[in-house]
Design a protein around this motif. Sequence first.
Motif, PDB file in Angstrom:
ATOM      1  N   UNK A   1       0.982  -1.409  -0.204  1.00  0.00           N
ATOM      2  CA  UNK A   1       0.042  -0.048  -0.119  1.00  0.00           C
ATOM      3  C   UNK A   1       1.012   1.312   0.236  1.00  0.00           C
ATOM      4  N   UNK A   2       0.697   2.192  -1.077  1.00  0.00           N
ATOM      5  CA  UNK A   2       1.491   3.313  -1.159  1.00  0.00           C
ATOM      6  C   UNK A   2       0.454   4.545  -1.246  1.00  0.00           C
ATOM      7  N   UNK A   3       0.607   5.644  -0.564  1.00  0.00           N
ATOM      8  CA  UNK A   3      -0.027   6.708  -0.694  1.00  0.00           C
ATOM      9  C   UNK A   3       0.694   7.851  -0.372  1.00  0.00           C
TER      10      UNK A   3
ATOM     11  N   UNK B   1       1.206  12.121   0.829  1.00  0.00           N
ATOM     12  CA  UNK B   1       0.690  13.300   1.123  1.00  0.00           C
ATOM     13  C   UNK B   1       1.094  14.649   0.386  1.00  0.00           C
TER      14      UNK B   1
ATOM     15  N   UNK C   1      -3.561  16.921   6.428  1.00  0.00           N
ATOM     16  CA  UNK C   1      -3.101  15.946   5.378  1.00  0.00           C
ATOM     17  C   UNK C   1      -4.084  16.063   4.304  1.00  0.00           C
ATOM     18  N   UNK C   2      -3.329  15.704   2.876  1.00  0.00           N
ATOM     19  CA  UNK C   2      -4.057  15.827   1.754  1.00  0.00           C
ATOM     20  C   UNK C   2      -3.461  14.553   1.048  1.00  0.00           C
ATOM     21  N   UNK C   3      -3.863  13.311   1.474  1.00  0.00           N
ATOM     22  CA  UNK C   3      -3.456  12.197   0.857  1.00  0.00           C
ATOM     23  C   UNK C   3      -3.972  11.677  -0.232  1.00  0.00           C
ATOM     24  N   UNK C   4      -3.210  11.173  -1.405  1.00  0.00           N
ATOM     25  CA  UNK C   4      -3.979  10.899  -2.643  1.00  0.00           C
ATOM     26  C   UNK C   4      -3.201   9.527  -3.059  1.00  0.00           C
ATOM     27  N   UNK C   5      -4.073   8.905  -3.775  1.00  0.00           N
ATOM     28  CA  UNK C   5      -3.456   7.518  -4.007  1.00  0.00           C
ATOM     29  C   UNK C   5      -2.724   7.786  -5.264  1.00  0.00           C
TER      30      UNK C   5
END
Lengths: 96, 96
Positions: B1-3, B5, B45-49
């Motif tokens: 799993x890798x995302x 920020x 935080x603004x995490x995106x895939x």
Amino acid sequence: MKVHNIMEVVVRDVISKYQNELHLPCTCEHCLNDVLAMTLNNVKPQYVVDEANSAYIRAVHEADRQGATAVLTKVAWAAGVVGQNPRCDNMKNPSE
Amino acid sequence: MKVHNIMEVVVRDVISKYQNELHLPCTCEHCLNDVLAMTLNNVKPQYVVDEANSAYIRAVHEADRQGATAVLTKVAWAAGVVGQNPRCDNMKNPSE
């Protein structure tokens, strides 16, 4: 410049541990990443410069029962949203 | 799993751009990382895939003047704290 958000590790561990209980319609990499990203956007970030000090942060969210439950609640909520709105190709064309 | 920020990129860019104006007593890698980590712990935080979609997030914090000012304010605050409490070896033993 390189820093680490310890919550990434904590949330990733929770998702792996409770993957079967989350009742996700699809458990592909993309869907799990969606759950991870949604959860991380809704928990307070815990960035550290030196990963060697991460144990102090992890303890609050893993060993402490209240902290662990708080993270699991956010993960369950994110899994619910992603489960109802899957974005991966498996779920876009379920008939194929 | 890798995302990812996206705020990491945004804040890192702001620190690089305004490094001279932040008046840090030490600009070593460790001190800049401290500023980065402190700022990231105090912005949402603004995490995106998928990093390909990062432009939409970056625009809010870079192109939009109010968003850019908000990030710069947090960076300036973190730089003030780190400047007064440097943790790197250069500042611990200034006489050496």
